[in-house]
Design an enzyme around this catalytic site. Structure first.
Site, PDB file in Angstrom:
ATOM      1  N   SER A  53      14.990 -43.623  22.442  1.00 37.94           N
ATOM      2  CA  SER A  53      14.974 -44.357  21.168  1.00 37.94           C
ATOM      3  C   SER A  53      13.603 -44.422  20.516  1.00 37.94           C
ATOM      4  O   SER A  53      13.486 -44.723  19.325  1.00 37.94           O
ATOM      5  CB  SER A  53      15.494 -45.784  21.395  1.00 37.94           C
ATOM      6  OG  SER A  53      14.520 -46.604  22.017  1.00 37.94           O
TER       7      SER A  53
ATOM      8  N   ALA B  14      21.175 -46.523  24.044  1.00 39.54           N
ATOM      9  CA  ALA B  14      20.723 -45.149  24.223  1.00 39.54           C
ATOM     10  C   ALA B  14      19.628 -44.801  23.208  1.00 39.54           C
ATOM     11  O   ALA B  14      18.719 -45.594  22.976  1.00 39.54           O
ATOM     12  CB  ALA B  14      21.905 -44.182  24.141  1.00 39.54           C
ATOM     13  N   CYS B  15      19.732 -43.624  22.576  1.00 43.29           N
ATOM     14  CA  CYS B  15      18.666 -43.149  21.692  1.00 43.29           C
ATOM     15  C   CYS B  15      18.610 -43.867  20.352  1.00 43.29           C
ATOM     16  O   CYS B  15      17.705 -43.608  19.559  1.00 43.29           O
ATOM     17  CB  CYS B  15      18.792 -41.643  21.476  1.00 43.29           C
ATOM     18  SG  CYS B  15      18.351 -40.692  22.951  1.00 43.29           S
ATOM     19  N   SER B  16      19.564 -44.751  20.082  1.00 39.36           N
ATOM     20  CA  SER B  16      19.515 -45.543  18.850  1.00 39.36           C
ATOM     21  C   SER B  16      19.038 -46.966  19.105  1.00 39.36           C
ATOM     22  O   SER B  16      19.058 -47.803  18.189  1.00 39.36           O
ATOM     23  CB  SER B  16      20.902 -45.572  18.192  1.00 39.36           C
ATOM     24  OG  SER B  16      21.303 -44.284  17.797  1.00 39.36           O
TER      25      SER B  16
END
Length: 374
Positions: free
Chosen positions: A335, A156-158
C-alpha cells in the site's frame, strides 16, 4: 458545517538494506539449479517439474523493478534459507513493525509541524501485520506518547488510501482533530523467494501522513482533500492464506499458498481498466477533467500497469513528471507505493495544482484521493 480537511505532512522511512535484481537472481538460480539436481530423476520421469531460471533483464522488463529495500537482508540470499532472518523480540520490546511505523510517523509529524500532543487518532494501515493483537497502531500510539485511540486496517495494497479515507471522515465529522495514518509495509517475510514469478516483486518501507482540519494546519506543503473514494470487488487473483486457522486445519502454516501468490495476467487485464475508470469517475464527480491534473501518484506495483492506466486516461504516454515511478528503486511496497511517490514528488507543486493519489490491489480494492495544493 463540516471541516475542510487537509494533508499537512508526509514521512518516508527507507530501510538501510537493499537487494538488487542481480543479487536476487544469482541466489534464486543457484537454488533452482540445486533443486533440479536433487530431483533430476523425478524430473526426467515427469513426476516433478523442473524449476525455471530467471534473469535481471526479465525482471526489469516484466515489472520495471531494479532493486528493493528490505528490513533484514540476512537469509534472503542464502539458498538453504530463502527468507529474511529477523530476530524475535520480547513482548515488552518495541515490535519490528512498530519500529518502522514510529520512524515514518516522526518524519510526517515534523513535516506537518505537529507534535504527538496534536494527534488524537492513529491508523496503521498495511497489507500485513506481524501479529493479530494488540494492534500495532496502539503500540505505535504508546511509543509516540499520543492520547486518543488507534487501530489497524488490512486492505492489502489499497490499505493506505483506505486508511486516509477513514482519517478524512474522522476529521470532517470532528470525531478526531488530527490523524496519523501509517503504512509500515514489512512484506519480505511473506515473499516466496523460491518462486521465479514473484520472488522479485516486494520490498519493505514505511510511510506516514498527517490528516487534519485546515483550521489547524501550519505546514509548508499542505494539500486540500477535495474528495475520497474507495471501492471493492471480490477476486481470488491476488491472495495470501496465512493465518491462525492453519493450526486447526492441520495445514502447513508456511505452505506455498500461505505466502503471496497471484494470477498476474488476470490481475493486469482486470485491474487496469478498473483503476482507470475509478479515477476518471472520481474526478468527474467533482467536476474535474483529467487534463486538469498536474500529477498522478499511482500505486507502484508494475510499470506496465501504470503506463497503461495513464495512457487510458490521457490518450498518450504520461511523462515521469506527470506520473512519477519509484518502483525501480523500491519495488512493490504494497500500500505504501503511491505514498512514496507522493512523499518524493509533491514539494514542487504550485498553489491550486491538482493531483490524485490512487492505489489498487488484492480484494480487488481501489482507493483514491483528489488533492489540491494550498
Amino acid at each position: 458545517m463540516a471541516n475542510s480537511v487537509v494533508i499537512s505532512g508526509v514521512g518516508l522511512w527507507t530501510p538501510k538494506y537493499s537487494v538488487s535484481n542481480e543479487e536476487l537472481v544469482a541466489s534464486y538460480n543457484a537454488w533452482a539449479a540445486n533443486y533440479n539436481e536433487q530431483h533430476a530423476e523425478a524430473i526426467e520421469q515427469g513426476d516433478v517439474i523442473a524449476k525455471p531460471f530467471s534473469s535481471a533483464e526479465f525482471i526489469e522488463k516484466a515489472s520495471g523493478i531494479k532493486s528493493r529495500y528490505v528490513y533484514a537482508k540476512e537469509g534472503i540470499l542464502d539458498i538453504n534459507r530463502m527468507r529474511p532472518s529477523i530476530a524475535p523480540r520480547q513482548d515488552d520490546e518495541l515490535s519490528h513493525q512498530a519500529e518502522m511505523a514510529v520512524e515514518a510517523a516522526k518524519k510526517a509529524l515534523l513535516a506537518a509541524n505537529k507534535t504527538a500532543r496534536d494527534i488524537d487518532m492513529v491508523v496503521v494501515s498495511c497489507a500485513y501485520t506481524q501479529r493479530s493483537y494488540p494492534a500495532i497502531a496502539i503500540e505505535v500510539q504508546a511509543a509516540l506518547g499520543i492520547e486518543g485511540f488507534a487501530f489497524d486496517m488490512l486492505v492489502a495494497c489499497s490499505a493506505a488510501t483506505f486508511g486516509l479515507q477513514r482519517a478524512y471522515d474522522a476529521v470532517r465529522s470532528e470525531s478526531a482533530k488530527a490523524v496519523l495514518v501509517i503504512n509500515p509495509e514489512l512484506t519480505s517475510p511473506q515473499v516466496n523467494y523460491k518462486d521465479r514469478d514473484s520472488h522479485f516483486i516486494f520490498g519493505d518501507v514505511a510511510t506516514a501522513i498527517v490528516v487534519e482540519s485546515e483550521a489547524t494546519c501550519r505546514s509548508q506543503h499542505a494539500f486540500d482533500v477535495l474528495g475520497v473514494k474507495c471501492v471493492t470487488s471480490y477476486s481470488n487473483n491476488i491472495r495470501s492464506n496465512f493465518g491462525y486457522v492453519s493450526f486447526a486445519t492441520d495445514e502447513a502454516p508456511y505452505g506455498v499458498d500461505k505466502l503471496f501468490h497471484q494470477n498476474g495476467r488476470k490481475v493486469f487485464k482486470e485491474v487496469c481498466p478498473m483503476a482507470a475508470e475509478h479515477i476518471e469517475g472520481h474526478l468527474a464527480s467533482h467536476g474535474i477533467e483529467v487534463s486538469q491534473l498536474r500529477r498522478w501518484w499511482l500505486h507502484q506495483a508494475n510499470i506496465n500497469m501504470n503506463l497503461l492506466i495513464s495512457k487510458r486516461l490521457l490518450g498518450r504516454d504520461a511523462s515521469f513528471d506527470e506520473a512519477p515511478i519509484v518502483l525501480d528503486e523500491y519495488a512493490n511496497t504494497a500500500s505504501a507505493g503511491s505514498i512514496i511517490a507522493f512523499a518524493k514528488y509533491h514539494e514542487d507543486m504550485q498553489a491550486n495544482d491538482i493531483g490524485v493519489i490512487c492505489s489498487f490491489g488484492a480484494g480487488y480494492s481501489i482507493g483514491s484521493l483528489i488533492l489540491q495544493k494550498r
